[in-house]
Design a protein around this motif. Structure first.
Motif: not given
Length: 375
Positions: A53-56, A328-331, A284-286, A311-321
């Motif tokens: 669980x990610x909480x802000x 991280x919603x994808x990637x 249930x968030x990554x 190492x692999x620099x990967x672009x990701x999509x984020x959700x709640x900070x």
């Protein structure tokens, strides 16, 4: 000659052994130095992406106050002759709080009633004589209004409780003028001669920064922690947010009211508290430590280690900070290792890492790293 040759042979053998030993020692020293250099040059550690669980939250200091208050103020001027209540006393609605000298008010009422009686007699005589009654009727009306005003002044010499509650302040003294109460010496809001509060109904008022206030709305859950009461903590929810800001010393804040349905033992108005309001939560968030995410504009990247430690620099999509972690919603998948550089800005990568770095206990950030502070 043979005797001279034997010592020379022994010396040569000893020198050869010393040379061989020095070679081995030098290689070992170079190897250790090289390994130390490679370990220092890596300069990175890793955290593992997890699922949870990610909480802000946003927080601010506040204070406890009664949710139901009232002030009682005299409507008739006079000298205070009685104050039968004291601070801390519980009273019922309508109870006598104070009284002023009613001598003048009662005398004025008697005169007003006499004037009304005279005006009514004059009207009766005009009616019996059959003359114009307009003027007499107007006189009766005015006299009745004067009686009403005089009766109100008499009633105003008694100060009664507008609600049931506890007396929180008595702002006058015996012998003083009732008209001197109700003012504020510090420029704040005026109080009454007697102030009342329902101490069974408490709430919290807090001042949030203008940035945090934009994330607040009625109904959000809040955690309240008392500064003076040991281990005192309870929950409430946001009830109201002031529509206008307050500015002091160039700091802009918005007042926020938080309900307090189950206050802890010992909770009283005026106590200071810390209020933390949950402005976002995803189950249930990554998620990964926020220090591992690099953001440039709308682009988010992170450095991920594969099974071979590359190492692999990967672009990701984020959700709640959140406060300590970012969704991280994808990637990125749960269980993957993500690089967090030590002693550098989050997101900086070093490409000569061989093998995996050690994770932080509990998936935390390295010293100097950490979450985004709820921003």
């Amino acid at each position: 000659m043979n005797a001279l040759r034997r010592p020379s042979t022994a010396v040569n053998a000893l020198l050869a052994l010393l040379i061989v030993g020095a070679g081995f020692w030098g290689r070992a020293l170079l190897r250790d130095t090289s390994e130390t250099t490679r370990a220092s040059a890596s300069g990175v550690r890793t955290v593992t992406a997890t699922q949870g669980t990610v909480t802000r939250t946003v927080s601010a200091g506040g204070s406890v106050a009664s949710a139901s208050t009232a002030t009682a103020t005299f409507t008739t001027s006079g000298t205070v002759t009685a104050i039968p209540v004291k601070v801390g006393q519980t009273v019922k609605s309508g109870a006598l709080l104070a009284r002023v000298d009613d001598t003048d008010a009662k005398r004025d009422l008697e005169l007003a009633r006499a004037d009304l009686e005279a005006a009514q007699d004059a009207l009766d005589r005009a009616q019996d004589a059959g003359t114009d009654t307009g003027s007499a009727s107007n006189a009766v009306t005015e006299a009745r209004l004067a009686v009403d005003e005089a009766e109100a002044k008499v009633a105003g010499t008694r100060l009664t409780a507008p609600m049931a509650g506890t007396v929180t302040a008595v702002n006058g003294t015996l012998g003083s003028s009732s008209a001197s109460s109700g003012s504020s010496s510090d420029g704040g809001s005026a109080s009454g001669f007697v102030d009342l509060a329902d101490l069974t109904k408490l709430q919290v008022t807090a001042a949030f920064s203008e940035a945090d206030a934009t994330e607040l709305k009625a109904g959000q859950s809040a955690t309240i922690v008392w500064n003076a009461l040991q281990n005192a903590e309870t929950t409430g929810e946001v009830v109201a947010i002031d529509p206008t800001a307050t500015s002091k010393d160039s700091v802009v804040t918005y007042g926020v009211t938080v309900s307090l349905p189950n206050p802890p033992d010992g909770a009283k108005p005026g106590q200071t508290v810390t209020v933390a309001v949950v402005t976002g939560s995803v189950e249930n968030a990554v998620m990964v430590n926020s220090a591992a995410v690099t953001t440039v504009g709308n682009r988010h990247t992170m450095t991920v280690l594969d099974s071979a430690g590359r190492q692999e620099v990967r672009q990701v999509q984020v959700g709640l900070e959140g406060d300590d972690a970012t969704q991280v919603t994808s990637g990125l998948a749960s269980g993957e290792r993500v690089v967090v550089p030590v002693g550098t800005t989050a997101g900086t990568t070093t490409t000569n890492l061989r093998g995996g770095g050690g994770g932080f206990p509990g998936g935390g950030a390295p010293p100097g790293g950490g979450g985004n502070g709820g921003r």
